[in-house]
Design an enzyme around this catalytic site. Sequence first.
Site, mmCIF file in Angstrom:
data_model
loop_
_atom_site.group_PDB
_atom_site.id
_atom_site.type_symbol
_atom_site.label_atom_id
_atom_site.label_comp_id
_atom_site.label_asym_id
_atom_site.label_seq_id
_atom_site.Cartn_x
_atom_site.Cartn_y
_atom_site.Cartn_z
ATOM 1 N N SER A 48 -69.222 -24.963 87.202
ATOM 2 C CA SER A 48 -68.022 -25.603 87.744
ATOM 3 C C SER A 48 -68.292 -27.039 88.176
ATOM 4 C CB SER A 48 -67.596 -24.779 88.964
ATOM 5 O OG SER A 48 -66.812 -25.531 89.839
ATOM 6 N N TYR A 64 -67.864 -21.055 97.137
ATOM 7 C CA TYR A 64 -67.723 -20.911 95.684
ATOM 8 C C TYR A 64 -68.661 -21.871 94.949
ATOM 9 C CZ TYR A 64 -65.799 -21.685 91.028
ATOM 10 O OH TYR A 64 -65.669 -21.857 89.671
HETATM 11 C C1 UGA Z 1 -60.483 -25.300 89.866
HETATM 12 C C2 UGA Z 1 -60.741 -23.787 89.712
HETATM 13 O O1 UGA Z 1 -59.985 -23.035 90.629
HETATM 14 C C3 UGA Z 1 -62.187 -23.425 89.834
HETATM 15 O O2 UGA Z 1 -62.357 -22.094 89.385
HETATM 16 C C4 UGA Z 1 -63.033 -24.349 88.995
HETATM 17 O O3 UGA Z 1 -64.381 -24.045 89.110
HETATM 18 C C5 UGA Z 1 -62.767 -25.792 89.425
HETATM 19 O O4 UGA Z 1 -61.406 -26.079 89.165
HETATM 20 C C6 UGA Z 1 -63.647 -26.780 88.678
HETATM 21 O O5 UGA Z 1 -63.233 -27.861 88.325
HETATM 22 O O6 UGA Z 1 -64.794 -26.519 88.465
HETATM 23 P P1 UGA Z 1 -59.533 -26.847 91.733
HETATM 24 O O7 UGA Z 1 -60.051 -28.176 91.287
HETATM 25 O O8 UGA Z 1 -59.338 -26.621 93.185
HETATM 26 O O9 UGA Z 1 -60.468 -25.672 91.230
HETATM 27 O O10 UGA Z 1 -58.179 -26.610 90.895
HETATM 28 P P2 UGA Z 1 -56.665 -26.380 91.318
HETATM 29 O O11 UGA Z 1 -56.494 -25.127 92.096
HETATM 30 O O12 UGA Z 1 -55.862 -26.526 90.078
HETATM 31 O O13 UGA Z 1 -56.357 -27.604 92.313
HETATM 32 C C7 UGA Z 1 -56.300 -28.923 91.849
HETATM 33 C C8 UGA Z 1 -55.862 -29.826 92.969
HETATM 34 O O14 UGA Z 1 -54.519 -29.486 93.352
HETATM 35 C C9 UGA Z 1 -56.692 -29.739 94.242
HETATM 36 O O15 UGA Z 1 -56.824 -31.019 94.804
HETATM 37 C C10 UGA Z 1 -55.870 -28.853 95.177
HETATM 38 O O16 UGA Z 1 -56.026 -29.134 96.541
HETATM 39 C C11 UGA Z 1 -54.458 -29.214 94.736
HETATM 40 N N1 UGA Z 1 -53.508 -28.088 94.967
HETATM 41 C C12 UGA Z 1 -53.704 -26.905 94.358
HETATM 42 C C13 UGA Z 1 -52.440 -28.288 95.831
HETATM 43 O O17 UGA Z 1 -52.263 -29.389 96.423
HETATM 44 N N2 UGA Z 1 -51.574 -27.247 96.020
HETATM 45 C C14 UGA Z 1 -51.749 -26.034 95.415
HETATM 46 O O18 UGA Z 1 -50.931 -25.123 95.643
HETATM 47 C C15 UGA Z 1 -52.834 -25.851 94.552
#
Ligand code: UGA
Length: 321
Positions: free
Chosen positions: A127, A152
């Site tokens: 990740s 994680y």
């Molecule tokens: C994702 C995956 O969940 C992980 O399994 C993976 O390992 C990781 O990417 C990675 O790049 O390696 P994340 O980057 O948190 O994690 O992905 P999202 O859940 O799509 O979030 C993207 C962005 O949107 C973050 O800044 C998060 O804070 C934001 N977000 C997400 C919100 O503002 N609101 C939400 O409801 C969900």
Amino acid sequence: MNVLITGGAGFIGSHLAGKLLERGERVIAVDDFNSFYDPKLKLENISGFEANPGFTLCRADIRDARAIARVVEEHPPHVVCHMAARAGVRPSIEDPLLYEETNLKGTLNILEAVKGLNLENFVFASSSSVYGAASKVPFSEDDPVNSPISPYAATKRAGELLLFTYSHLYKIPVTCLRFFTVYGERGRPDMAVARFTKLICEGGEVPVYGDGSARRDFTYIGDILKGLIQSLYTPFPYEIINLGGAHTAEVKELVSIVEKNLGKRARLKYLPPAQGDVPVTYADVSKAKRLLGYSPEVTLDEGVGRYVRWFLDRVKKADTV
Ligand code: UGA
């Protein structure tokens, strides 16, 4: 070739299974259909190829060493693609022990079960979160990864280290692919692209952590699959390779793209920044290009458009049932 895909009914795992079956490979999919999100979605993910004679589904939890040993004994693989994990960044702070059990003990159970098999290749889903809150972008595989800021991320980095150990001890060829926020058709419903699309479509409040200026290298599933498949057929003694889109967008920008594709305005609800979230991810993909011929092609605009069309089509089908 027999390919064991752990997490084979999940988002990336099921796409990979479909592609490998098209190429005539035999796929053994291990999945526990846990309740992190609705298991019906996982059944739907694999419904297209369950009747394929090359496809075997084994319902097993990677935390269960005996169950995993049995799967490997009954269906010895030539190649392993280890995608199964607890994958949420933010939920890992609520339940770190579950992440440790699945992502570490689970990975060890797989490794113990296959270490004597003379595997042709072992590919591990790592990740971008292992880079932590690094300010130097883009992230390159040689950058320090000693400061993960969520349980994680720490388990994913630890997984890479365990894989190094097994590659050394048992001469298993290993590639750890660091995926960057993968989205697209069948995308995980807890992730931003899927969550925003559903909420905007239904008129619900869209939770935005912080001020929406966090940046992600959102990567379209089709690009990831090309890199992943190339990686399966290209063993190395031990490598770590970024697979990202090589561009970044702010969360606010993502909201606008989803709005445009749905033709509907979002009702935003700003929340405090989420613990464990990194401010930015951005992949340097030059190593992936050099070793795998990888070159991401799908822009965020285009990829979100494809996701939204898939989503709306699914909603329409559900309405007509
Ligand atoms: C994702 C995956 O969940 C992980 O399994 C993976 O390992 C990781 O990417 C990675 O790049 O390696 P994340 O980057 O948190 O994690 O992905 P999202 O859940 O799509 O979030 C993207 C962005 O949107 C973050 O800044 C998060 O804070 C934001 N977000 C997400 C919100 O503002 N609101 C939400 O409801 C969900």
